[in-house]
Structure formats: structure tokens, C-alpha cells
Motif scaffolding. Sequence first.
Motif, PDB file in Angstrom:
ATOM      1  N   HIS A 175       0.827  -1.207   0.000  1.00  0.00           N
ATOM      2  CA  HIS A 175       0.000   0.000   0.000  1.00  0.00           C
ATOM      3  C   HIS A 175       0.861   1.256   0.000  1.00  0.00           C
ATOM      4  O   HIS A 175       0.389   2.335  -0.395  1.00  0.00           O
ATOM      5  N   GLY A 176       2.123   1.123   0.449  1.00  0.00           N
ATOM      6  CA  GLY A 176       3.047   2.247   0.400  1.00  0.00           C
ATOM      7  C   GLY A 176       3.439   2.809   1.743  1.00  0.00           C
ATOM      8  O   GLY A 176       3.893   3.958   1.833  1.00  0.00           O
ATOM      9  N   SER A 177       3.291   2.005   2.821  1.00  0.00           N
ATOM     10  CA  SER A 177       3.542   2.537   4.156  1.00  0.00           C
ATOM     11  C   SER A 177       4.291   1.547   5.026  1.00  0.00           C
ATOM     12  O   SER A 177       4.053   0.327   4.956  1.00  0.00           O
ATOM     13  N   ASN A 178       5.173   2.077   5.877  1.00  0.00           N
ATOM     14  CA  ASN A 178       5.795   1.283   6.935  1.00  0.00           C
ATOM     15  C   ASN A 178       5.175   1.591   8.298  1.00  0.00           C
ATOM     16  O   ASN A 178       5.787   1.326   9.335  1.00  0.00           O
ATOM     17  N   ASN A 179       3.969   2.104   8.297  1.00  0.00           N
ATOM     18  CA  ASN A 179       3.287   2.409   9.553  1.00  0.00           C
ATOM     19  C   ASN A 179       2.748   1.115  10.163  1.00  0.00           C
ATOM     20  O   ASN A 179       1.567   0.800  10.069  1.00  0.00           O
ATOM     21  N   LEU A 180       3.648   0.370  10.800  1.00  0.00           N
ATOM     22  CA  LEU A 180       3.321  -0.942  11.343  1.00  0.00           C
ATOM     23  C   LEU A 180       3.712  -1.024  12.818  1.00  0.00           C
ATOM     24  O   LEU A 180       4.554  -1.827  13.218  1.00  0.00           O
ATOM     25  N   PRO A 181       3.097  -0.184  13.662  1.00  0.00           N
ATOM     26  CA  PRO A 181       3.367  -0.310  15.095  1.00  0.00           C
ATOM     27  C   PRO A 181       2.767  -1.599  15.629  1.00  0.00           C
ATOM     28  O   PRO A 181       1.840  -2.165  15.032  1.00  0.00           O
ATOM     29  N   ASP A 182       3.299  -2.071  16.744  1.00  0.00           N
ATOM     30  CA  ASP A 182       2.714  -3.251  17.371  1.00  0.00           C
ATOM     31  C   ASP A 182       2.896  -3.164  18.875  1.00  0.00           C
ATOM     32  O   ASP A 182       3.471  -2.204  19.393  1.00  0.00           O
ATOM     33  N   SER A 183       2.420  -4.185  19.569  1.00  0.00           N
ATOM     34  CA  SER A 183       2.455  -4.132  21.023  1.00  0.00           C
ATOM     35  C   SER A 183       3.871  -4.192  21.565  1.00  0.00           C
ATOM     36  O   SER A 183       4.107  -3.820  22.718  1.00  0.00           O
ATOM     37  N   SER A 184       4.840  -4.625  20.777  1.00  0.00           N
ATOM     38  CA  SER A 184       6.240  -4.580  21.214  1.00  0.00           C
ATOM     39  C   SER A 184       6.684  -3.151  21.480  1.00  0.00           C
ATOM     40  O   SER A 184       7.519  -2.897  22.348  1.00  0.00           O
ATOM     41  N   ASN A 185       6.115  -2.189  20.730  1.00  0.00           N
ATOM     42  CA  ASN A 185       6.451  -0.783  20.944  1.00  0.00           C
ATOM     43  C   ASN A 185       6.097  -0.321  22.351  1.00  0.00           C
ATOM     44  O   ASN A 185       6.610   0.696  22.822  1.00  0.00           O
ATOM     45  N   MET A 186       5.195  -1.036  23.013  1.00  0.00           N
ATOM     46  CA  MET A 186       4.743  -0.620  24.334  1.00  0.00           C
ATOM     47  C   MET A 186       5.495  -1.324  25.464  1.00  0.00           C
ATOM     48  O   MET A 186       5.318  -0.985  26.625  1.00  0.00           O
ATOM     49  N   CYS A 187       6.314  -2.327  25.109  1.00  0.00           N
ATOM     50  CA  CYS A 187       6.950  -3.093  26.190  1.00  0.00           C
ATOM     51  C   CYS A 187       8.428  -3.363  25.936  1.00  0.00           C
ATOM     52  O   CYS A 187       9.289  -2.826  26.626  1.00  0.00           O
ATOM     53  N   HIS A 188       8.768  -4.180  24.939  1.00  0.00           N
ATOM     54  CA  HIS A 188      10.149  -4.641  24.782  1.00  0.00           C
ATOM     55  C   HIS A 188      10.895  -4.007  23.615  1.00  0.00           C
ATOM     56  O   HIS A 188      11.944  -4.523  23.217  1.00  0.00           O
ATOM     57  N   GLU A 189      10.389  -2.895  23.077  1.00  0.00           N
ATOM     58  CA  GLU A 189      11.173  -2.226  22.035  1.00  0.00           C
ATOM     59  C   GLU A 189      12.514  -1.755  22.584  1.00  0.00           C
ATOM     60  O   GLU A 189      13.508  -1.671  21.851  1.00  0.00           O
ATOM     61  N   SER A 190      12.564  -1.464  23.886  1.00  0.00           N
ATOM     62  CA  SER A 190      13.851  -1.107  24.495  1.00  0.00           C
ATOM     63  C   SER A 190      14.849  -2.248  24.344  1.00  0.00           C
ATOM     64  O   SER A 190      16.051  -2.021  24.126  1.00  0.00           O
TER      65      SER A 190
END
Length: 763
Positions: free
Chosen positions: A171-186
Motif C-alpha cells: 500500500h506504500g507505508s511502513n506504519n506498522l506499530p505493534d504491542s512490542s512498541n509498548m513493552c520490549h522495544e527497548s
Amino acid sequence: MTDSVQLDPYEGPAGGWGSAKSLTEILLREQIPVTGGLMLRHQNKPGGFMCVSCAWAKPGKPAVFEYCENGAKATAWEVTRKRIGAEFFAAHTVTELTGWRDYDLEELGRLTVPLRWDAASDRYLPVSWDAAFAEIGAELKALDPKAAVFYASGRASLETSYMYGLLARLHGSNNLPDSSNMCHESTSVALPESIGSPVGTVLLEAFEHTDCILFFGQNPGSNAPRMLHPLQDASRRGVPIITFNPFRERGLERFTNPQAPLEMLTKSETRISSQYLQVKAGGDFGAIYGICKALLALDDAAIASGAERVLDTAFIAEHTHGFEAFAASVRGKSWDELERRSGLTRKALEQTAATYAKAKATIGVYGMGLTQHRMGVETVQALVNLLLMRGNIGKRGAGICPVRGHSNVQGQRTVGITEKPELVPNDKLRELYAFEPPMEKGLNTVEACEGILDGSVKAFVALGGNFIRAVPETALMEEAWKTLRLTVQISTKLNRNHLIHGEVAYILPCLGRIEIDEQAGGRQAVSMEDSTACIHGSKGYAEPAGPELLSEPRIVAGIAKATLTPNPRIDWDRWGGDYASVRDAIEATYPDQFKDFNARMWTPGGFRRPIPAADRTWKTDTGKANFVTPRSLSADPDTEQADPEVMRLITMRSNDQFNTTIYGYDDRFRGVKGTRMVLFMNRDDIARLGLRDAQTVHLVGATDDKVVRRVEGFRVLAYDIPTGCVGGYYPECNPLIPLWHHAERSKVPAAKSVPVRIEAASA
């Protein structure tokens, strides 16, 4: 659930008869006392279904009952006999339903028909699948692709996640946040810099060979109860388990295995932690540095006496970079500062160092108590430094062990659910599908929220989850959410995010993982990745909740066909009807990670993806494991307050919930019954602030950004927690977390140290 509130200390262990009673209660409540029990026999078994709750590892030789209390609750929650269909929504407006409690919404049962919000009646009305896909596709095509967000909860399978990520990129986007962003992205930011791998290095079998476990900021009693079994075994072998946690959590103190008849009959308990150190909120950073400082002193003493070195100097010389700068930083910190930062004594930290120095193989276990701070990335790297000092990465019985949350949150990142284009094999995508993948960085969770607030995000498609309840800044987010043009929720049950919606809003009900999935290609199975990077197959056994439900792959395929220009190299219908063909595509895209995927997916215990750091191969810029020297030891430097009335709020789960899903209003281990509006406080703080036990209070955000953040109606509960710290349940406390209060480099919400003030309620 009960309407009466009781706050009484709990004296029993984790597990035990309380666990058995809780399981019986939910099976009865969900009207599956027999079928639910039979279903649980297949949970986490080869040829069965993988738990829809946490991502803890699954053994190759499972126990007769390879599930825990919370995993069983998650299964009962999904295979409930309760249903809601078109007649329910005809009887209730959305405005009315917004006043219902989260628990009551989800307890209505399984969604059974696709629905579209009707503005004239303020109701969700039935819609055909074809009409839903057509309008969703038309809406997405009318928008700039960068204005659309494709969110994924940690529930979705590897197959669905791969399709979903490809849909967004086509579709043309990398807008793919997920629940990892809220916990273990660190973790995902810290570990590649330190050891060159974004995930942990240990396998489940490491717990059988370790002789020391350092445990930071994770509560297995509520969040990963099956983990208590290897911890129990290690404790019985005499392995020291040293815990760092602000709360004294029962699962880290004592455990009775509810699946061991003798233990249940004799009410015997196993001590879990041999040393329990109650760090203050954000104090892990200082504590780890203190252990490192004591370790260097022990090594200095060994050199002076001619004894064997405490540091693994051969490992440091051959495999690491940056040790001297790190050691100088450690030596430069005073014990006064380390005690103040950690909230612990020098003696306690030196005792930990002495125990660690004697161990041949140590595992460092951690959870969101490390990652959800402003300096969460650096705190994780400090723990890696501590392990590197004694060569505890890449050897038997040792390693770094981040405990992931949702069942496939790690796996979906592996197959492309990421906003970072550098983590995606774009060359392979070009080769396989003859398109130009977008190379601009997409939006993570915090950035998606910022885009919704400023109006640049226009559409939000959610593959599971309850995003609006999971994110910070709840009040502002709920108001902004209503301005979205399109919201799509792919769901199994009703939650608050269906009621806070955009101008065009759809609920698309899907099959659950535990349900039989019959498609054109026959009965289907899916796969997921656990916390130890092992891949497991999963096959449903329950009858579907309704005839109109579609599987997640079918729904993703339907949206893709309606949105995208046809691509002769992608047969969405085939993928939606034969998941083995999706696994072939995953293998073609990630050949080094998923070799012989279909042939190996039923390997007992799972097959492991290659983790180079586990073999002491370091995929870093230096070609070695890196000692990272932080610039500060403050876990939350820009929110430190000199005002003694400003408290540090730690948000947490009860043992009767999983993420935003509330199974009940009791927290057995903390002695709470009938409510979630509890504020855990140290007795000295209660007295110092002129409060009293069981008093009703309000929490107010203590930041200087001119935004009013307030949650009312907490009951004070005296609890064993460090002074200056208070605890409250997530997501009820999320309105108090500023959106900008996140880990500096990973943007994980810093939910474990939120500055707040306490106001007494008017009489």
C-alpha cells in the motif's frame, strides 16, 4: 467478580489451591466446565494449540497439564459459550456502551457477525463481508498511504503477520506499530548494539544448567506463571535466585505447583528467591552498576592476593569491546550515589556480587521493570554489561533472557511487523513481488498517537488488541480518535476501542487461534515464536463461535484484494485458503531463519531461529560484544522531582488480567478483592502525607507541560513497597502517563516511573 471490596493480606503461595479454584471459577463462568477442561489437554502440546496468553517457552517434553492459571483463563475467555450478535447491537447504542466497564464488555462473549457503525442510529449494524472489504479498500485508496496505520497486537500468527506487513508495504507505508512498541522495544534497540541480536540468547534448557539467576522487574506469578516451574526446579537444586523488584511479589517468594498432587495435598511450598532486593522505581540501573562496582573490587582483591580472577579476562579480551571505558565509569561512581539511585544498601549489592562471582553460569532475566523507563535502553545494556564481565553470554546455562508478553509479539517482528525499513529484507521483497517497498521510516506506537493527535493520521486498522486502552494519554487520545476517518478492528470480543471510533468504523470478527480453521485447502494450522526464538505450530480444536467468522489470514487477504492493485506474483486467495503456502513465502523471504519451515513447524519444543550471539558470533559494528557506557545512572532523568510530595507511580497487572483483558476484579496475590482502583503505598508515606489506610484518594500528574492528567477514586492500601513509590493497575492509570514520557531511543512508554501527586478525596 464481586461488588463488595475487600483489602486483606494474602498469606498463601503462588499457585496452590487458589490457582485451582480460580481456574474452576472461570470455566464455570464461561459455561465450559467440561469442554474447557478437555480443551486444556491440548494446550502447549506438540500437535495442539499454543497458548494465546504469554510467550513463555514450550518444552519439548510437556507435562500432562502444560498450562498455567492465566493461560487457562485466556483459553476459557476465547472458547466461551457466550455470544453477541446483531440483536445485541440493535438493542444498545454505542454511546450507551461507552459507559460499560471493560470487564463487562468483554464478558458479553464472542463477536459473531461483521458490523459497520451507523451514525444515524449510533449503532453497529450487520454488513456483508464483501461490502465491508469494498468500503475499507475504497477508504484506504482515497488516503495518502502514510496517513494510514496498520497496528498489530501480539496475538496474530506468523502467517497473518507476514501477510499484514506485506499489505501495508504494498500500500506504500511502513506504519506498522505493534504491542512490542509498548513493552520490549527497548530490548530490540539495546541488544543489537550490545550483542548484535535483537532477542534473548537462552533456551528453556538453560534453566536446567544454570547455577545463578538474576531476576529484574518481572512478575512470573501473574505474567508468565509457567516460568515458575523451571524456577522451582532451580531453587530445589540450590541455585541462588536473586530478585530485584520494588514489590514483594508472591510468585517470586513462594510457589506450590498446582499440578503436583503431593504438593497440593501437603500444602508444601518452594522458596523461589534466595535474596529479594526491593529497588525503588527506576533503581535497577543503579543496582546493576553497584554489582559491577563490587565485582571490580573483588577482582582487584583477587589480583592483589594472586587468586583466580573474578572477571573472565579471556572472554573480555577475545569477544568484547569497550570494557576499559565502562570499568572506568563504574569505578568513578560513589557508593553514596549508587545507594541513592537504587534504594539499596552497599552491603546488599556486595552480597549479590559475591554470589554472582562464585557462579559458573548465570542467566539475567528481565521484564518491563527495566524497559519501561526513560533510560530503558541503557538499563538493559547495563545488565548485558554485567553478564559480559563474567562471560555469561553464549555458554551453557547462561545468557540474557527478556521475558516477552503476548504470545507472538516477538514472532511478528521477525516476519516484518516493524516500522523500521532497515529491519526488513527489502531486496527479497523486491525480488519476490516485483514492487518497490517504501524506505521511509514508519510510525511506531507513540508516533502513531502523535499523528492521531495532530490529525496527520486518518485511518487506523487494528489486527487485534485494545489500542486506545493500552496507550498513554488516554483522555486526549480518546477525543482525537473520534476525528479519524476510518477505524477497523479485527477482533474476537468487544472492547473499548470499538466504542471509541472514527467516522467510518468496522468491527470484523475473526476466528480465534483455538478454533478449528477449515479453509479451501483443508484444516489449517498457524505458527508463532516464543520468547526463546523457538517456532511452534498451532492447531485449533474448538468449534468456531459462529458460521460467519473468517480467519485472520482471510480477513487480511480480503482487505488486500480490495485495496491493492492486483499483483500477478501474489495470490491472496491461495494464501487465505492454504497457510502452508504463506509459510513457503516466509521461508523464501527469510531463508536463513525459516529453512524447511513447513517440515519443521511441529518439532517438539519448537525449532529455533539462528541467534548468532548465542554462539558468540557478534553482528555488531565492532564485530564484538560491546560494553556500553551510559551517560547517566538516572533511569528517568527529566522527571526527577525534589518535591517530597511527588511520588513515582509504577503501573502493573493484577493476577486476574492479561494486558488490557480483565478476567475479574480480584488480585489474589496482593489481597485485593472486588476492585481495581487501589493505590499501593508504603506505610511511612501514608503517615507522612497525612493519609490513612483504605482512604479514597485521587492521582494527579506532576509534570510541567500544562496538561491536566487526573484519575479519581483510588483506595489506599498499605503495602510492602519502597518509600516514594506507589503502585496502581494498568490500564486504569494510563491517563496519568504523558505521551512524551517514553524511553528516549525506543519510545516505549515509561510506565514504571510516572510522577504523580496524591489528593485526598473530599469527605
